[in-house]
Design a protein around this motif. Sequence first.
Motif, PDB file in Angstrom:
ATOM      1  N   TRP A 180       0.829  -1.203   0.000  1.00 25.13           N
ATOM      2  CA  TRP A 180       0.000   0.000   0.000  1.00 25.13           C
ATOM      3  C   TRP A 180       0.868   1.260   0.000  1.00 25.13           C
ATOM      4  O   TRP A 180       0.562   2.259   0.644  1.00 25.13           O
ATOM      5  CB  TRP A 180      -0.973   0.005   1.169  1.00 25.13           C
ATOM      6  N   GLY A 181       1.997   1.183  -0.709  1.00 21.96           N
ATOM      7  CA  GLY A 181       2.859   2.344  -0.871  1.00 21.96           C
ATOM      8  C   GLY A 181       3.790   2.629   0.283  1.00 21.96           C
ATOM      9  O   GLY A 181       4.551   3.601   0.239  1.00 21.96           O
ATOM     10  N   THR A 182       3.771   1.787   1.321  1.00 25.61           N
ATOM     11  CA  THR A 182       4.590   2.038   2.508  1.00 25.61           C
ATOM     12  C   THR A 182       5.618   0.929   2.716  1.00 25.61           C
ATOM     13  O   THR A 182       5.239  -0.236   2.912  1.00 25.61           O
ATOM     14  CB  THR A 182       3.714   2.138   3.765  1.00 25.61           C
ATOM     15  N   PRO A 183       6.913   1.237   2.684  1.00 21.79           N
ATOM     16  CA  PRO A 183       7.918   0.244   3.049  1.00 21.79           C
ATOM     17  C   PRO A 183       7.687  -0.172   4.504  1.00 21.79           C
ATOM     18  O   PRO A 183       7.480   0.676   5.374  1.00 21.79           O
ATOM     19  CB  PRO A 183       9.243   1.000   2.897  1.00 21.79           C
ATOM     20  N   ASN A 184       7.709  -1.467   4.783  1.00 21.64           N
ATOM     21  CA  ASN A 184       7.397  -1.911   6.133  1.00 21.64           C
ATOM     22  C   ASN A 184       8.052  -3.247   6.455  1.00 21.64           C
ATOM     23  O   ASN A 184       8.417  -4.013   5.560  1.00 21.64           O
ATOM     24  CB  ASN A 184       5.880  -1.992   6.329  1.00 21.64           C
ATOM     25  N   ALA A 185       8.166  -3.512   7.739  1.00 22.83           N
ATOM     26  CA  ALA A 185       8.833  -4.724   8.203  1.00 22.83           C
ATOM     27  C   ALA A 185       7.998  -5.971   7.975  1.00 22.83           C
ATOM     28  O   ALA A 185       8.540  -7.046   7.666  1.00 22.83           O
ATOM     29  CB  ALA A 185       9.161  -4.590   9.689  1.00 22.83           C
ATOM     30  N   GLU A 186       6.681  -5.880   8.123  1.00 20.67           N
ATOM     31  CA  GLU A 186       5.831  -7.064   8.014  1.00 20.67           C
ATOM     32  C   GLU A 186       5.886  -7.685   6.624  1.00 20.67           C
ATOM     33  O   GLU A 186       5.909  -8.909   6.472  1.00 20.67           O
ATOM     34  CB  GLU A 186       4.382  -6.735   8.377  1.00 20.67           C
ATOM     35  N   SER A 187       5.895  -6.838   5.588  1.00 21.21           N
ATOM     36  CA  SER A 187       5.966  -7.364   4.222  1.00 21.21           C
ATOM     37  C   SER A 187       7.268  -8.128   4.015  1.00 21.21           C
ATOM     38  O   SER A 187       7.278  -9.223   3.435  1.00 21.21           O
ATOM     39  CB  SER A 187       5.859  -6.220   3.211  1.00 21.21           C
ATOM     40  N   ALA A 188       8.369  -7.554   4.496  1.00 19.81           N
ATOM     41  CA  ALA A 188       9.655  -8.232   4.388  1.00 19.81           C
ATOM     42  C   ALA A 188       9.622  -9.573   5.120  1.00 19.81           C
ATOM     43  O   ALA A 188      10.113 -10.593   4.612  1.00 19.81           O
ATOM     44  CB  ALA A 188      10.761  -7.344   4.950  1.00 19.81           C
ATOM     45  N   SER A 189       9.033  -9.599   6.309  1.00 19.34           N
ATOM     46  CA  SER A 189       8.966 -10.832   7.098  1.00 19.34           C
ATOM     47  C   SER A 189       8.183 -11.915   6.376  1.00 19.34           C
ATOM     48  O   SER A 189       8.598 -13.081   6.347  1.00 19.34           O
ATOM     49  CB  SER A 189       8.322 -10.540   8.458  1.00 19.34           C
ATOM     50  N   GLN A 190       7.054 -11.557   5.801  1.00 17.82           N
ATOM     51  CA  GLN A 190       6.235 -12.550   5.117  1.00 17.82           C
ATOM     52  C   GLN A 190       6.952 -13.139   3.909  1.00 17.82           C
ATOM     53  O   GLN A 190       6.846 -14.332   3.629  1.00 17.82           O
ATOM     54  CB  GLN A 190       4.898 -11.942   4.706  1.00 17.82           C
ATOM     55  N   VAL A 191       7.700 -12.318   3.179  1.00 18.41           N
ATOM     56  CA  VAL A 191       8.440 -12.833   2.028  1.00 18.41           C
ATOM     57  C   VAL A 191       9.554 -13.765   2.487  1.00 18.41           C
ATOM     58  O   VAL A 191       9.802 -14.811   1.876  1.00 18.41           O
ATOM     59  CB  VAL A 191       8.997 -11.684   1.162  1.00 18.41           C
ATOM     60  N   VAL A 192      10.222 -13.421   3.581  1.00 16.55           N
ATOM     61  CA  VAL A 192      11.248 -14.310   4.132  1.00 16.55           C
ATOM     62  C   VAL A 192      10.640 -15.675   4.447  1.00 16.55           C
ATOM     63  O   VAL A 192      11.199 -16.723   4.094  1.00 16.55           O
ATOM     64  CB  VAL A 192      11.880 -13.708   5.408  1.00 16.55           C
ATOM     65  N   ILE A 193       9.489 -15.688   5.104  1.00 15.44           N
ATOM     66  CA  ILE A 193       8.834 -16.947   5.457  1.00 15.44           C
ATOM     67  C   ILE A 193       8.484 -17.730   4.199  1.00 15.44           C
ATOM     68  O   ILE A 193       8.684 -18.951   4.124  1.00 15.44           O
ATOM     69  CB  ILE A 193       7.580 -16.691   6.306  1.00 15.44           C
ATOM     70  N   ALA A 194       7.974 -17.041   3.175  1.00 21.91           N
ATOM     71  CA  ALA A 194       7.607 -17.710   1.927  1.00 21.91           C
ATOM     72  C   ALA A 194       8.818 -18.363   1.270  1.00 21.91           C
ATOM     73  O   ALA A 194       8.752 -19.517   0.817  1.00 21.91           O
ATOM     74  CB  ALA A 194       6.964 -16.711   0.969  1.00 21.91           C
ATOM     75  N   LEU A 195       9.934 -17.656   1.221  1.00 19.99           N
ATOM     76  CA  LEU A 195      11.127 -18.216   0.586  1.00 19.99           C
ATOM     77  C   LEU A 195      11.611 -19.461   1.313  1.00 19.99           C
ATOM     78  O   LEU A 195      12.010 -20.448   0.686  1.00 19.99           O
ATOM     79  CB  LEU A 195      12.242 -17.166   0.535  1.00 19.99           C
ATOM     80  N   THR A 196      11.570 -19.432   2.645  1.00 20.58           N
ATOM     81  CA  THR A 196      12.003 -20.620   3.391  1.00 20.58           C
ATOM     82  C   THR A 196      11.056 -21.790   3.157  1.00 20.58           C
ATOM     83  O   THR A 196      11.502 -22.940   3.079  1.00 20.58           O
ATOM     84  CB  THR A 196      12.115 -20.329   4.898  1.00 20.58           C
ATOM     85  N   CYS A 197       9.765 -21.512   3.039  1.00 21.43           N
ATOM     86  CA  CYS A 197       8.802 -22.585   2.757  1.00 21.43           C
ATOM     87  C   CYS A 197       9.058 -23.222   1.396  1.00 21.43           C
ATOM     88  O   CYS A 197       8.776 -24.404   1.183  1.00 21.43           O
ATOM     89  CB  CYS A 197       7.373 -22.043   2.816  1.00 21.43           C
ATOM     90  N   LEU A 198       9.592 -22.419   0.468  1.00 23.03           N
ATOM     91  CA  LEU A 198       9.870 -22.898  -0.884  1.00 23.03           C
ATOM     92  C   LEU A 198      11.294 -23.422  -1.026  1.00 23.03           C
ATOM     93  O   LEU A 198      11.719 -23.778  -2.135  1.00 23.03           O
ATOM     94  CB  LEU A 198       9.656 -21.759  -1.881  1.00 23.03           C
ATOM     95  N   ASP A 199      12.040 -23.472   0.074  1.00 22.99           N
ATOM     96  CA  ASP A 199      13.437 -23.915   0.062  1.00 22.99           C
ATOM     97  C   ASP A 199      14.309 -23.029  -0.822  1.00 22.99           C
ATOM     98  O   ASP A 199      15.263 -23.501  -1.454  1.00 22.99           O
ATOM     99  CB  ASP A 199      13.551 -25.375  -0.385  1.00 22.99           C
ATOM    100  N   ILE A 200      13.992 -21.745  -0.871  1.00 20.89           N
ATOM    101  CA  ILE A 200      14.811 -20.782  -1.597  1.00 20.89           C
ATOM    102  C   ILE A 200      15.712 -20.083  -0.588  1.00 20.89           C
ATOM    103  O   ILE A 200      15.232 -19.564   0.419  1.00 20.89           O
ATOM    104  CB  ILE A 200      13.943 -19.748  -2.339  1.00 20.89           C
ATOM    105  N   ASP A 201      17.005 -20.082  -0.851  1.00 25.31           N
ATOM    106  CA  ASP A 201      17.952 -19.460   0.070  1.00 25.31           C
ATOM    107  C   ASP A 201      17.715 -17.963   0.148  1.00 25.31           C
ATOM    108  O   ASP A 201      17.413 -17.325  -0.862  1.00 25.31           O
ATOM    109  CB  ASP A 201      19.383 -19.736  -0.399  1.00 25.31           C
ATOM    110  N   ILE A 202      17.841 -17.416   1.328  1.00 21.62           N
ATOM    111  CA  ILE A 202      17.590 -15.994   1.537  1.00 21.62           C
ATOM    112  C   ILE A 202      18.593 -15.145   0.762  1.00 21.62           C
ATOM    113  O   ILE A 202      18.359 -13.957   0.485  1.00 21.62           O
ATOM    114  CB  ILE A 202      17.624 -15.655   3.045  1.00 21.62           C
TER     115      ILE A 202
END
Length: 265
Positions: A180-202
């Motif tokens: 929604w146009g705002t850089p934020n910590a929660e969005s970053a956290s959710q993407v980190v979780i998604a990558l780990t679920c997909l076995d993609i290295d951070i």
Amino acid sequence: MIMTVFAANTVSGWEIVTDRGQNKAENKAYYSTVADTLKKNDGVLDKRKYTEYSKTIIALTAAGYDPANVKGYNLLNRLTEKEMVVKQGINGPIWALIALDSGSYPSDLRDYYISYILERELSAGGWNMEGKGTADPDVTAMALQALSGYQDRANVKAAVERAVSELSRLQDSDGGYSSWGTPNAESASQVVIALTCLDIDINDKRFVKNGKTIINNLETYRLSDGTYMHSKANGTSDSLATEQAGMAFAAVARQKEGKKLYKFR
């Protein structure tokens, strides 16, 4: 940003998941609170938001308790009420799938929930709550978390690949994410979780911008007391941002152990 606090009508279950059920006293207290709430409300956590059942199931599973029998109440049965689950839109099926897979619980509605999510994929890949326009990193990341265990299906695999590409494109130049146009910590956290679920290295090159990973960006939201800000514009400690950052770091730790954040059995 999508609210993802576990069991808002009981207690937060984030701590249960991040410590992987190691705090027995806290786990017991959480179970008691859920059981008391169910008894007081005749088995109801929320009449409208069925994500409360899904997230409570995840937390109970992490704590080592059976969500099919919480003092006689079967929370898994709530996920069979598909009309109520999807009433919240895509958020409902996403969390229902994550909950069912947290303990490999039997259900004949997995295909229905998977199809519901796939049918709402945006033309460029990824998802948002509106079902049109540009993908939202939070919703896309959570959809990937839900679909991660079904990549043996060709249609799921293709949707996952498109969404991963879209998340890479949406990543900000400082390694973080905006919603929604705002850089934020929660969005970053959710993407980190998604990558780990997909076995993609951070450190995957698709998710490194100007030498900065998502974790590098997430740490810029950390305050001196160890809590996290929602946004730098606000600059104050935020409980949801702190909880989700904890989830992200727990996800990375579990990935290093060959485990997934939401898989407990």
